[in-house]
Design a protein around this motif. Structure first.
Motif, mmCIF file in Angstrom:
data_model
loop_
_atom_site.group_PDB
_atom_site.id
_atom_site.type_symbol
_atom_site.label_atom_id
_atom_site.label_comp_id
_atom_site.label_asym_id
_atom_site.label_seq_id
_atom_site.Cartn_x
_atom_site.Cartn_y
_atom_site.Cartn_z
ATOM 1 N N PRO A 166 62.163 12.455 55.018
ATOM 2 C CA PRO A 166 62.625 11.154 54.515
ATOM 3 C C PRO A 166 62.641 11.098 52.997
ATOM 4 N N ARG B 271 56.534 16.624 54.892
ATOM 5 C CA ARG B 271 56.145 15.398 55.592
ATOM 6 C C ARG B 271 54.634 15.177 55.507
ATOM 7 N N ASP C 29 55.960 6.053 60.802
ATOM 8 C CA ASP C 29 57.120 6.063 61.709
ATOM 9 C C ASP C 29 58.200 5.113 61.215
ATOM 10 N N CYS D 257 60.117 6.763 58.397
ATOM 11 C CA CYS D 257 61.105 7.714 58.921
ATOM 12 C C CYS D 257 62.321 6.982 59.465
ATOM 13 N N TRP E 61 61.835 15.661 65.294
ATOM 14 C CA TRP E 61 62.517 16.576 64.371
ATOM 15 C C TRP E 61 62.453 18.017 64.870
#
Length: 426
Positions: free
Chosen positions: A89, A345, A391, A394, A405
């Protein structure tokens, strides 16, 4: 109920829980989106590059594993990076090394020009990412007896000085073309395997070499240099010319950035404690976020206590604006694209968790010597629904939630990576 609806519902509950402590989760998400990670290209091809793809790695560098699907060409590497960035992201940057020049001519490190990186600039514009730069001071015949810029041989020093100058020209090109500052990182592997008699002269030679490299001024809007110390192992176990303290002092005295590589300190040292000690004096930091295992290694970054401490220090002390966060690891035992995604991430999760603290409230308690409140709240926060906020981040950035992913990675392996040969020049 769809997954997005489930995420939104969980986020609503989390938002209410954090609000009880005075934490605005929406504001935290906006802050996290501003943070650009610098994703390192060399995870994708085990540091082979394109100038000398069959050159043996030297300078204490080694990559373990032979997972299928290694990138062998510029299009394969940039394609792999694009896939990784689509699963991380936010909007980020990519770090290049000089050996990733794309040219149809045979060139040495001292011949490189900005045009040899036009491929990457065009790709970066398409991906809407910035580019950072690293001179390549290893894996080359002109690394003589583990020495480059600190070598007693003037011809050796002159070669690497010229390469350093060219790396700055290229970084300036990145900044001008992409409209954002390119951090140009310098790390050299110079040192001795056994105890030296003379520890001073190599460092004096290194100072002279670096001063010659940075003599020409460039607009810092386009580029700035960072200098990376090491506690390094293989080949220079007893003495590293460019130690942490050396580059700490060099960066402060030359008004440049100091690079801290989290993977190259003694295991008992807390890397995060260095930030607030340096930044009151220094211009800024470049971080290479890595994961040491026992010492001197670059494992894929995970959401562990060391990473959490790094993120907390940056956020609690309001140091993000003076810190460039780059990734630096290489693992060929797993899917190389997945390694990028996992490490990036994890770093973002650590930053988000730090942003979800009632920092001013905790600082006030500490200032009043209310250590009971400080300890109680920081402990309770460990079980707060931080994952639901992640979450939502994302979802807002149109990347897969949770482990979804990994489905993309498995499909990419099947459609792209597993159709490649593992031969570098196949």
């Amino acid at each position: 109920m769809t997954k997005s609806e489930t995420v939104e519902q969980a986020y609503k509950v989390a938002k209410e829980r954090y609000a009880e402590l005075g934490v605005d989760t929406d504001a935290a998400l906006k802050e996290l989106k501003k943070v650009k990670l610098s994703v390192h290209c060399w995870q994708g091809d085990d540091i082979h590059g394109f100038l000398f793809p069959n050159q043996e790695l030297t300078g204490g560098i080694g990559v373990s594993g032979n997972y299928p699907g290694i990138a062998r060409t510029p299009d394969e590497l940039s394609g792999d990076l694009s896939e990784a960035l689509s699963l991380i992201p936010g909007q980020h940057k990519v770090q290049l090394h000089a050996i990733y020049a794309v040219t149809d001519k045979k060139k040495d490190l001292t011949d490189l020009e900005p045009e040899d990186f036009s491929y990457w600039v065009d790709w970066a514009k398409k991906e809407k990412v910035g580019l950072d730069m690293n001179g390549t001071f290893f894996s080359h015949p002109m690394v003589k007896d583990n020495f480059t810029l600190a070598s007693p041989d003037k011809d050796v020093r002159d070669f690497w000085i010229e390469h350093g100058k060219r790396s700055r020209t290229i970084a300036n090109y990145f900044g001008k073309e992409l409209g954002q500052q390119s951090v140009n990182n310098f790390w050299i592997p110079d040192g001795f395997k056994d105890n030296p008699i003379d520890k001073a002269d190599p460092r004096l030679r290194l100072i002279d070499s670096l001063d010659e490299i940075i003599k020409k001024p460039y607009d810092e809007k386009n580029t700035i240099e960072a200098f990376e110390g090491k506690l390094f192992g293989t080949g220079i176990e007893s003495y590293t010319v460019g130690s942490h303290l050396f580059y700490n002092n060099y960066a402060i005295s030359r008004n440049k950035l100091w690079t801290i590589d989290a993977g190259h300190w003694h295991p008992t040292e807390d890397v995060s404690d260095k930030f607030s000690a340096f930044l009151p004096f220094g211009k800024g930091l470049m971080l290479h976020v890595s994961r040491p295992v026992r010492w001197d290694s670059d494992h894929v970054v995970i959401f562990d206590e060391a990473l959490v401490r790094i993120a907390r220090s940056l956020v609690r002390d309001n140091e993000l604006s003076k810190t460039n966060i780059g990734l630096d690891f290489f693992d060929a035992t797993i899917n190389r694209v997945a390694a990028w995604v996992i490490g990036a991430r994890a770093t973002q999760k650590a930053l988000l968790q730090a942003m979800l603290e009632p920092i001013e409230q905790l600082k006030k308690a500490e200032l009043n010597f209310d250590f009971t409140t400080r300890l109680a709240e920081t402990e309770e926060l460990k079980s707060y629904p931080f994952g639901a906020v992640w979450d939502e981040f994302c979802l807002q950035n149109d990347v897969p939630v949770g482990t979804d992913w990994l489905n993309n990675i498995h499909q990419y392996e099947k459609d792209v990576q597993f159709k490649r040969s593992n031969l570098i020049n196949a």
